[in-house]
Structure formats: C-alpha cells, structure tokens
Design an enzyme around this catalytic site. Structure first.
Site, PDB file in Angstrom:
ATOM      1  N   ARG A 208      85.132  -6.099  -2.118  1.00  0.00           N
ATOM      2  CA  ARG A 208      85.658  -7.081  -1.141  1.00  0.00           C
ATOM      3  C   ARG A 208      87.116  -7.365  -1.466  1.00  0.00           C
ATOM      4  NH1 ARG A 208      80.310  -8.655  -1.146  1.00  0.00           N
ATOM      5  NH2 ARG A 208      79.424  -8.245   0.893  1.00  0.00           N
TER       6      ARG A 208
ATOM      7  N   ASP B 219      81.565  -1.422  -0.441  1.00  0.00           N
ATOM      8  CA  ASP B 219      80.969  -2.370   0.509  1.00  0.00           C
ATOM      9  C   ASP B 219      81.636  -2.160   1.865  1.00  0.00           C
ATOM     10  OD1 ASP B 219      79.749  -4.842   1.659  1.00  0.00           O
ATOM     11  OD2 ASP B 219      79.220  -5.198  -0.422  1.00  0.00           O
TER      12      ASP B 219
ATOM     13  N   HIS C  33      75.708  -2.411   4.078  1.00  0.00           N
ATOM     14  CA  HIS C  33      77.003  -2.648   3.412  1.00  0.00           C
ATOM     15  C   HIS C  33      77.848  -1.378   3.331  1.00  0.00           C
ATOM     16  CE1 HIS C  33      76.433  -6.846   2.051  1.00  0.00           C
ATOM     17  NE2 HIS C  33      75.163  -6.533   1.996  1.00  0.00           N
TER      18      HIS C  33
ATOM     19  N   ASP D 279      70.432  -3.874  -0.483  1.00  0.00           N
ATOM     20  CA  ASP D 279      70.312  -5.253   0.011  1.00  0.00           C
ATOM     21  C   ASP D 279      70.772  -5.379   1.454  1.00  0.00           C
ATOM     22  OD1 ASP D 279      72.918  -4.615  -0.946  1.00  0.00           O
ATOM     23  OD2 ASP D 279      73.474  -6.732  -0.827  1.00  0.00           O
ATOM     24  N   GLU D 280      70.216  -6.388   2.118  1.00  0.00           N
ATOM     25  CA  GLU D 280      70.693  -6.851   3.427  1.00  0.00           C
ATOM     26  C   GLU D 280      70.966  -5.708   4.403  1.00  0.00           C
ATOM     27  OE1 GLU D 280      72.951 -10.924   2.308  1.00  0.00           O
ATOM     28  OE2 GLU D 280      74.034  -9.129   1.717  1.00  0.00           O
TER      29      GLU D 280
ATOM     30  N   TRP E  70      67.462 -10.806  -6.670  1.00  0.00           N
ATOM     31  CA  TRP E  70      68.546 -11.749  -6.340  1.00  0.00           C
ATOM     32  C   TRP E  70      68.082 -12.856  -5.411  1.00  0.00           C
ATOM     33  CZ3 TRP E  70      71.124 -12.477  -1.488  1.00  0.00           C
ATOM     34  CH2 TRP E  70      70.730 -11.610  -0.460  1.00  0.00           C
TER      35      TRP E  70
ATOM     36  N   TYR F 148      74.516 -17.159  -9.281  1.00  0.00           N
ATOM     37  CA  TYR F 148      75.516 -16.658  -8.335  1.00  0.00           C
ATOM     38  C   TYR F 148      76.857 -17.364  -8.560  1.00  0.00           C
ATOM     39  CZ  TYR F 148      73.369 -13.003  -5.615  1.00  0.00           C
ATOM     40  OH  TYR F 148      72.862 -11.790  -5.233  1.00  0.00           O
TER      41      TYR F 148
ATOM     42  N   ASP G 290      79.677 -16.814  -7.262  1.00  0.00           N
ATOM     43  CA  ASP G 290      80.596 -16.979  -6.122  1.00  0.00           C
ATOM     44  C   ASP G 290      80.392 -18.326  -5.437  1.00  0.00           C
ATOM     45  OD1 ASP G 290      78.058 -15.968  -5.332  1.00  0.00           O
ATOM     46  OD2 ASP G 290      78.865 -15.357  -3.383  1.00  0.00           O
TER      47      ASP G 290
ATOM     48  N   THR H 103      83.128 -11.284  -4.170  1.00  0.00           N
ATOM     49  CA  THR H 103      84.540 -11.674  -4.045  1.00  0.00           C
ATOM     50  C   THR H 103      85.068 -11.675  -2.606  1.00  0.00           C
ATOM     51  OG1 THR H 103      85.256  -9.398  -4.461  1.00  0.00           O
ATOM     52  CG2 THR H 103      85.082 -10.861  -6.382  1.00  0.00           C
ATOM     53  N   GLU H 104      84.190 -11.940  -1.637  1.00  0.00           N
ATOM     54  CA  GLU H 104      84.712 -12.061  -0.258  1.00  0.00           C
ATOM     55  C   GLU H 104      85.864 -13.054  -0.217  1.00  0.00           C
ATOM     56  OE1 GLU H 104      81.438 -12.132  -0.958  1.00  0.00           O
ATOM     57  OE2 GLU H 104      80.215 -11.547   0.771  1.00  0.00           O
TER      58      GLU H 104
HETATM   59  C1  ACM Z   1      73.247  -9.740  -2.547  1.00  0.00           C
HETATM   60  O1  ACM Z   1      73.639 -10.857  -2.913  1.00  0.00           O
HETATM   61  N1  ACM Z   1      73.399  -9.371  -1.277  1.00  0.00           N
HETATM   62  C2  ACM Z   1      72.603  -8.824  -3.442  1.00  0.00           C
END
Ligand code: ACM
Length: 462
Positions: A6, A35, A105, A175-176, A242, A267, A269, A314-315
């Site tokens: 990011r 990503d 991603h 993920d996601e 996670w 987390y 962030d 780190t977005e």
């Molecule tokens: C994640 O936080 N998407 C692994």
C-alpha cells in the site's frame, strides 16, 4: 507483518525496522509484497509487474487518506535488495516470510496482465487500451481461477519467490476475495461444472489447492489467511487467523499449523487512542487490549500453534516515522504476550517498563505513540437530558485537568472526578493528563460539536 504494498518502504527502512524488532525478540518479519495498490518485487519473467504494477495503479481501498507529501511511484525491491534483506535478517536472527496476496487483492497484477482477471474480454481489452482508467468495481481485483494462464503466472511468481526467500513457508494470501466477477463468468461456471463445485467458496478452495500444489512443488510449505479454510484446503496448509481466533481454533482441530494474528488484539494499523488525537481509522486497539493477546488460548492443542503475529497494514501509513508510531509501544505488548508463560503477564508491571523503554526510543529518535497517557472520551445523555462526557485513562496514576473556556489547562485547573456536564456556551473541551506535577499526556482539544455527533451516532445505534 509489514505491508510494503500500500505504501512502499525502502530497503534501508526495512533494515531499521528489523533493528528495532529484534530488540524485542521478534524473530520473523512477514512482508506483504503485493496488493491492489502496488506490486513490490521484481519477477524477471513478468516485467510488467514492476514497470506497470509497481507504478501506474490507481490507489484504492482503506477509505480517504490525505498524504502530507506527494506519493512516489514505481517502487519495488530488486533481487539484490531482497537478498540483502534476507541476509540482514539472518544476521539478526530474524527470518523473512514473503506474502504474495491472491486471488483477491490482485489489482496491481491485473493492471500489469489484464488476462489474469475474470472480467469480460471487452473490459480487459479496454484496460489494455486505456491503461489506468479502471477501478476494481469495473475489472475486479481477483485472479481468474478458471484459466490455466493464471496458474502459469502463479508458477512463475512462486518459482522466483521460493528462490529468493529461504524461509520454509510462502504466504499466498487468500483473504477478502471478492467473488462478484467469478459469479458472472461463463468460464468459472464451466470450471464449477467440470470440478463438481457448487459454491464460490469451493471455487476459492479449488484455487487454493492448485496454488498449494505449486508451492509444494517448489519445496515450500503453503500458508494463507484463514479464508483458505472455507474451501477445504489441503491438510498441510498453514493458516494465519486474522478474523478473530475462531479460524485458528477450527484450523487446529483439523490439524493445520496456525499463526494467531487476530484483529482484536494484534492489528497495529488501528488507532491506539481516541480518534480526536489519532490519524483516522475505522477501528481502535488500545495498548492494554493488545497486552491481553493470548496466542495459544485454552481449549486448543497448542502443538499446532506456530506463534503469534502483529499486522501493520499501510493504506494510511505513508512514512517510516508513522510505521514506528503505530508499532511502539503495541509491539512491546505483542512481544511480551508471545514470549510469556500463560498467566504471567501483569499490566501494572508492564506499563512502567514501557515508560523505561520510551526513554530508550527517545534516545534513539525512534517514534512511538504516547497514546496510553491520553484519555478516551465517551458521551451519554442522562435522565435529566444533559449530555455528559466521561473520560477514562489506561494508566491508574494519572490526573486529568480540563477547561471549557478555550484556555490551556494545567494542574491548577479543575481535575476530572466524575462525568462532566457541558456548559451550554462551551464550544470545546480541552484536557491534559498529569502525573503529579508533570504534564504527561498531549493537550487535547475536543470540539463539543464532535461530542454531539458521537451522541447522535450512539442514539442511532440503539
Ligand atoms: C487481512 O487483514 N485482510 C488479512
């Protein structure tokens, strides 16, 4: 885990980070190398990943972010730099585990090679012609699981990554993964028919198994985020839990090796204090909560737990100073949690040691968050219809002083002892914490309008 996709952090910055991590017995650095926003590792047989994917990708995700400086593009690690980092880690008793995130991603990879997408051919054609005009609502950020070309791509990437990183595990994300474009794709439908898959999660499971085979063929062990469990991944696959610890619990029951890395405790962030004093993010994680992290909770077969890990996405973290700010002191809490025998942690013993290490960080000019000295603000509407503000601190030995008249409170101002009624003319509440005669927290200005907003939001939730 440091997300270098990011926002990119240079080889020198990563080395400095390693210097800081190993002081607190962190022995593994997971680098999130790819990503939507950027591809950060040179793959010789796929040059567009770095000429295009490190560079020309539209910034998406993570909500609004206002950078203090313009961002630079085109940043990635060369093979020489990767080798140097791996050696640097080894010299400091720290391993580096690479992550290449897929099938979700993956916008940076798709921008580089549009055929990887499962969007319609016409959309891919348009991307080829227009370059950077698409966002992921148009093309998707998910690799096409039904194309052999995708697995040929993964093979090329994994071959090179496996050569560069001696660590036995390769993390392949998982993920996601958005399935919107898969659900619309005729070739994904054909794959489902051919393989007897009935749900999109099973399609992801098919993808993960194929990827796991590629990883194993290179002599490596496969790891992914806990979503890989949803499609019956192979029994040897390691799971990084996670979304809380539940994925990890399920995985140990199935005999998978597990790394615990839950949003609830680990987390980095997330904001570490009240949103009024921190760079905005959608969630908070106070130091004392991070300190409650238990990587091997009761009821588990601890033999399957490989360890615990903190994640720094780190977005919204654009500078190495801010990486430090987000990591310390929560990194102390995570380190002590993963290295302490169960039941031996003690907050009242911990925070004075945190303060002793703040002095070391200051001496080393390493940034850290002083948020544990600052109060949290909570608002309520009482039966008398007056709004009240409650202030709480993480440390037991602080006094909060406040003003409503725009002046700067010190220890001769009123001290907080019970929820405050706000004078009707007040436009802001100012607070600062002291320990004895010394100011210790930051001078915080809280607009009354912000408190009213919070009250309204609370009301809507109820
Ligand atoms: C994640 O936080 N998407 C692994």
């Amino acid at each position: 885990m440091l997300d270098v996709a990011r926002h990119f952090f240079t080889k020198e910055e990563v080395k400095q980070y390693i210097d800081q991590l190993v002081r607190y017995k962190f022995n593994l650095l997971h680098l999130h190398l790819t990503d939507d926003q950027g591809w950060r590792i040179d793959i010789k047989s796929l040059p567009r990943l770095t000429t295009v994917g490190a560079n020309k990708v539209k910034r998406v995700g993570g909500g609004k972010f206002i950078p203090s400086q313009p961002r630079s593009g085109g940043q990635y690690y060369t093979h020489e730099e990767i080798k140097e980092l791996v050696q640097y880690g080894k010299d400091h008793f720290l391993n580096i585990m690479p992550e290449i995130d897929m099938p979700g991603h993956s916008l940076a990879a798709i921008f580089s090679y549009p055929d990887l997408s499962s969007a319609p051919d016409s959309t891919k054609m348009q991307l080829r012609q227009d370059g950077q005009v698409m966002d992921y609502f148009q093309i998707g950020n998910t690799l096409d699981p039904s194309s052999e070309g995708t697995y040929a791509f993964v093979d090329k990437v994994v071959t090179q990554v496996a050569q560069l990183f001696p660590f036995p595990y390769l993390h392949l994300g998982g993920d996601e993964c958005s399935k919107i474009f898969w659900a619309r794709s005729d070739s994904v439908k054909a794959l489902m028919q051919k393989e007897g898959l009935t749900t999109m999660d099973q399609v992801q499971g098919y993808f993960e198994k194929r990827v796991e085979q590629i990883v194993q063929a290179k002599g490596k062990q496969f790891m992914g985020w806990d979503e890989i469990l949803e499609g019956n991944v192979g029994a040897k696959a390691a799971v990084m839990s996670w979304r809380g610890i539940e994925g990890g619990i399920t995985a140990t029951k199935l005999g998978h090796p597990v790394v615990m890395s839950p949003t609830t405790f680990a987390y980095l962030d997330y904001m570490q204090g009240d949103p009024i004093v921190e760079p905005p993010l959608f969630a908070s994680l106070r130091l004392n909560k991070a300190y409650q992290f238990e990587p091997a909770p009761d009821g588990f077969d601890a033999r399957f737990i490989l360890g615990g890990q903190a994640n720094l996405w780190t977005e919204k973290i654009a500078t190495f100073r801010q990486v430090q700010y987000m990591t310390w002191p929560r990194g102390f809490a995570i380190a002590e949690s993963v290295w302490s025998a169960k039941g031996s942690k003690n907050w009242d013993g911990f925070y004075p040691r945190v303060e002793a290490h703040f002095a070391r960080l200051r001496e080393g000019e390493i940034n850290y968050a002083p948020s544990m000295y600052d109060p949290d603000f909570a608002v309520s509407l009482d039966t008398d219809s007056l709004m009240r503000v409650s202030l709480t601190t993480e440390l037991p030995d602080l006094t909060i002083y406040y003003s409503f008249d725009n002046s700067y409170p010190d220890r001769f101002y009123p001290s907080y002892t019970e929820p405050l009624v706000i004078p009707s003319e007040a436009t802001q509440l100012r607070v600062i914490t002291y320990r004895g005669k010394d100011p210790i927290g930051r001078m915080i200005t809280m607009p009354i309008a912000e408190l009213k907003n919070r009250l309204e939001k609370e009301g809507k939730k109820q």
